[in-house]
Scaffold this motif. Structure first.
Motif, mmCIF file in Angstrom:
data_model
loop_
_atom_site.group_PDB
_atom_site.id
_atom_site.type_symbol
_atom_site.label_atom_id
_atom_site.label_comp_id
_atom_site.label_asym_id
_atom_site.label_seq_id
_atom_site.Cartn_x
_atom_site.Cartn_y
_atom_site.Cartn_z
ATOM 1 N N GLY A 211 -7.585 -1.752 -1.847
ATOM 2 C CA GLY A 211 -7.407 -3.097 -2.386
ATOM 3 C C GLY A 211 -6.150 -3.249 -3.214
ATOM 4 O O GLY A 211 -5.541 -4.331 -3.234
ATOM 5 N N LEU A 212 -5.735 -2.184 -3.900
ATOM 6 C CA LEU A 212 -4.495 -2.245 -4.670
ATOM 7 C C LEU A 212 -3.318 -2.568 -3.757
ATOM 8 O O LEU A 212 -2.492 -3.443 -4.068
ATOM 9 N N PHE A 213 -3.228 -1.852 -2.641
ATOM 10 C CA PHE A 213 -2.139 -2.115 -1.699
ATOM 11 C C PHE A 213 -2.296 -3.480 -1.030
ATOM 12 O O PHE A 213 -1.338 -4.255 -0.943
ATOM 13 N N TYR A 214 -3.488 -3.766 -0.546
ATOM 14 C CA TYR A 214 -3.727 -5.020 0.187
ATOM 15 C C TYR A 214 -3.370 -6.224 -0.687
ATOM 16 O O TYR A 214 -2.623 -7.117 -0.251
ATOM 17 N N ASP A 215 -3.859 -6.258 -1.912
ATOM 18 C CA ASP A 215 -3.588 -7.393 -2.794
ATOM 19 C C ASP A 215 -2.109 -7.475 -3.162
ATOM 20 O O ASP A 215 -1.548 -8.574 -3.277
ATOM 21 N N SER A 216 -1.473 -6.318 -3.347
ATOM 22 C CA SER A 216 -0.055 -6.312 -3.688
ATOM 23 C C SER A 216 0.798 -6.812 -2.519
ATOM 24 O O SER A 216 1.792 -7.521 -2.724
ATOM 25 N N ASN A 237 10.105 -7.579 9.523
ATOM 26 C CA ASN A 237 10.395 -6.151 9.600
ATOM 27 C C ASN A 237 10.455 -5.542 8.198
ATOM 28 O O ASN A 237 10.821 -6.218 7.233
ATOM 29 N N PHE A 238 10.125 -4.259 8.123
ATOM 30 C CA PHE A 238 10.058 -3.599 6.817
ATOM 31 C C PHE A 238 10.764 -2.252 6.833
ATOM 32 O O PHE A 238 10.713 -1.518 7.822
ATOM 33 N N VAL A 239 11.397 -1.939 5.710
ATOM 34 C CA VAL A 239 11.861 -0.578 5.443
ATOM 35 C C VAL A 239 11.310 -0.163 4.084
ATOM 36 O O VAL A 239 11.033 -1.008 3.223
ATOM 37 N N GLY A 240 11.138 1.135 3.897
ATOM 38 C CA GLY A 240 10.679 1.644 2.615
ATOM 39 C C GLY A 240 9.425 2.474 2.730
ATOM 40 O O GLY A 240 8.601 2.289 3.635
ATOM 41 N N SER A 241 9.277 3.415 1.810
ATOM 42 C CA SER A 241 8.168 4.376 1.876
ATOM 43 C C SER A 241 6.808 3.715 1.673
ATOM 44 O O SER A 241 5.820 4.125 2.288
ATOM 45 N N ILE A 242 6.724 2.704 0.824
ATOM 46 C CA ILE A 242 5.430 2.050 0.580
ATOM 47 C C ILE A 242 4.964 1.358 1.859
ATOM 48 O O ILE A 242 3.785 1.461 2.253
ATOM 49 N N SER A 247 1.365 1.450 6.415
ATOM 50 C CA SER A 247 1.610 0.437 7.448
ATOM 51 C C SER A 247 0.310 -0.151 7.986
ATOM 52 O O SER A 247 0.280 -1.321 8.395
ATOM 53 N N ASP A 248 -0.768 0.642 7.997
ATOM 54 C CA ASP A 248 -2.040 0.119 8.481
ATOM 55 C C ASP A 248 -2.541 -1.015 7.599
ATOM 56 O O ASP A 248 -2.989 -2.063 8.089
ATOM 57 N N ILE A 249 -2.444 -0.836 6.292
ATOM 58 C CA ILE A 249 -2.874 -1.884 5.359
ATOM 59 C C ILE A 249 -1.923 -3.070 5.419
ATOM 60 O O ILE A 249 -2.350 -4.234 5.400
ATOM 61 N N LEU A 250 -0.634 -2.778 5.512
ATOM 62 C CA LEU A 250 0.372 -3.836 5.569
ATOM 63 C C LEU A 250 0.185 -4.720 6.796
ATOM 64 O O LEU A 250 0.235 -5.960 6.707
ATOM 65 N N ARG A 251 -0.062 -4.103 7.959
ATOM 66 C CA ARG A 251 -0.257 -4.890 9.180
ATOM 67 C C ARG A 251 -1.540 -5.717 9.098
ATOM 68 O O ARG A 251 -1.571 -6.862 9.558
ATOM 69 N N LYS A 252 -2.597 -5.163 8.505
ATOM 70 C CA LYS A 252 -3.840 -5.921 8.355
ATOM 71 C C LYS A 252 -3.634 -7.115 7.421
ATOM 72 O O LYS A 252 -4.093 -8.247 7.705
ATOM 73 N N ALA A 253 -2.932 -6.887 6.321
ATOM 74 C CA ALA A 253 -2.657 -7.986 5.393
ATOM 75 C C ALA A 253 -1.825 -9.070 6.059
ATOM 76 O O ALA A 253 -2.049 -10.269 5.832
ATOM 77 N N ALA A 254 -0.889 -8.660 6.911
ATOM 78 C CA ALA A 254 -0.049 -9.633 7.615
ATOM 79 C C ALA A 254 -0.844 -10.420 8.652
ATOM 80 O O ALA A 254 -0.690 -11.642 8.772
ATOM 81 N N LEU A 259 1.028 -13.548 10.154
ATOM 82 C CA LEU A 259 2.414 -13.114 10.232
ATOM 83 C C LEU A 259 2.589 -12.069 11.328
ATOM 84 O O LEU A 259 1.680 -11.281 11.610
ATOM 85 N N ASN A 260 3.756 -12.042 11.927
ATOM 86 C CA ASN A 260 4.066 -11.147 13.033
ATOM 87 C C ASN A 260 4.927 -9.989 12.538
ATOM 88 O O ASN A 260 6.156 -10.100 12.460
ATOM 89 N N VAL A 261 4.281 -8.883 12.171
ATOM 90 C CA VAL A 261 5.026 -7.706 11.736
ATOM 91 C C VAL A 261 5.519 -6.945 12.954
ATOM 92 O O VAL A 261 4.748 -6.628 13.862
ATOM 93 N N ASN A 262 6.803 -6.629 12.961
ATOM 94 C CA ASN A 262 7.416 -5.950 14.094
ATOM 95 C C ASN A 262 7.687 -4.482 13.752
ATOM 96 O O ASN A 262 6.839 -3.635 13.929
#
Length: 280
Positions: A211-216, A237-242, A247-254, A259-262
Motif C-alpha cells: 500500500g505504501l508504494f501503491y498510494d505513492s 514510460n518510466f526510468v528509475g529503481s523505484i 513495476s508490478d505495483i506501478l502497472r496495477k496502479a496505472a 493509464l497506458n504504461v509502456n
C-alpha cells in the motif's frame, strides 16, 4: 573519447566511448546542484573515478537531477570544467535522458521514479511540457524519498504492523532518535529516507508495504501524469529503481487509473550511449 553521464541524487552511471568504439562503464555516487556546490561535486568526481582520463576526453554529455535551470547547469559544467579543461561540455536535465531513452523519436510521457521523481510530455523531438519538481521536502511524489518518509513517519507514530516494526528494530536498530538525527542533522536526508525502499520492496507481499508504494504511485499520477493533455491516449514510460523494482505495483496502479504504461527501465544510460554513438 566521449564521456556520458546519467546522474540522480543517489547514483551516477558513467559511460566512456573510446576511439576504437569500445565502451567502458562505472557507477558512482549521485550529484545534485541544488544540494552541492561546484567545488563539492568536483572533489567527489575526482575521488569517484574521473582520474587519468582527463586529457583523453574531448566531449562530455551530462544528464542530471537538478539541472533544470541555466544556473544549475552552469554549476555542474564548472565542476566538470575543473577536471576536463579542454572538453566540449553539454549539461542537460535528467528528464531529457528519460525521454530520449524511453520514447526515442515517438511522442509519450516520460517519468522518473528514483530517489526523487519528475515527469515530462515529449513530442518525439522536444519536451513540450513538464511539471514542477520542488524537491524532496515539497514534492517527489512516488519517489524513494517520498515513500521512505511515509514509512519512517509511520514507524515513529506507531502506524505500521508490529511485525514490520520489530524487524526494523532488529535489523537496523532503528529508533525515533536515529531517524531524526539522519533526517535533520546529517547530509542527504533524501538518500537516507530512500534507502529503506529496498526493505519495503522485499516485503511488498505485506499489504502495508504494498500500500505504501501503491498510494505513492497514485499521488504521482495525480500530481504529474494526469495533468498532461490527452494523458490517457499517450504511452507513459518510466526510468528509475523505484519504478523498475516495483513495476508490478506501478502497472496495477496505472491500470486502475486507465493509464497506458509502456516501458519501465532502471537506468537510461544504455539508450543514451546508443543515442550518442549514432551521432558520431
Amino acid at each position: 573519447m566521449i564521456l556520458i553521464a546519467d546522474s540522480g541524487s543517489s547514483k551516477t552511471d558513467w559511460r566512456v566511448i573510446h576511439q576504437d568504439g569500445k565502451i567502458s562503464q562505472h557507477r558512482g555516487v549521485g550529484f545534485n546542484p541544488y544540494y552541492q556546490t561546484s567545488e563539492e561535486m568536483a572533489i567527489q568526481m575526482r575521488h569517484d573515478f574521473l582520474v587519468n582520463i582527463e586529457s583523453e576526453i574531448s566531449e562530455i554529455h551530462y544528464y542530471g537531477a537538478g539541472c533544470s535551470s541555466p544556473e544549475r547547469k552552469l554549476e555542474v559544467e564548472q565542476a566538470l570544467r575543473t577536471i576536463f579543461s579542454s572538453a566540449k561540455i553539454t549539461v542537460d536535465h535528467d528528464l531529457a535522458a528519460a525521454a530520449h531513452a524511453t520514447c526515442g523519436h515517438k511522442a509519450g510521457i516520460a517519468c522518473i521514479l528514483g530517489t526523487g521523481s519528475n515527469s515530462c510530455d515529449y513530442d518525439g523531438q522536444n519536451i513540450i511540457d513538464s511539471r514542477p519538481a520542488p524537491g524532496y521536502i515539497l514534492g517527489d511524489e512516488g519517489g524513494g524519498g517520498y515513500v521512505g518518509r511515509k514509512f519512517l513517519r509511520d514507524f515513529i507514530n506507531g502506524d505500521m504492523p508490529s511485525e514490520i516494526k520489530e524487524e526494523l528494530v532488529d535489523k537496523f536498530h532503528l529508533t525515533a532518535n536515529t531517524i531524526q538525527e539522519h533526517v535533520y542533522r546529517k547530509p542527504f536526508p533524501n538518500r537516507y529516507m530512500a534507502s529503506f525502499c529496498r526493505f519495503i520492496t522485499e516485503h511488498k507481499t505485506n499489504p502495508y508495504c504494498y500500500g505504501l508504494f501503491y498510494d505513492s504511485f497514485q499521488d504521482f499520477f495525480d500530481t504529474h501524469v494526469c495533468r498532461y493533455q490527452n494523458h490517457h491516449e499517450k504511452p507513459v514510460n518510466f526510468v528509475g529503481s523505484i519504478a523498475y523494482y516495483n513495476s508490478d505495483i506501478l502497472r496495477k496502479a496505472a491500470i486502475d487509473r486507465g493509464l497506458n504504461v509502456n516501458i519501465i527501465i532502471e537506468s537510461p544510460i544504455a539508450g543514451l550511449t546508443l543515442y550518442h554513438q549514432e551521432k558520431l
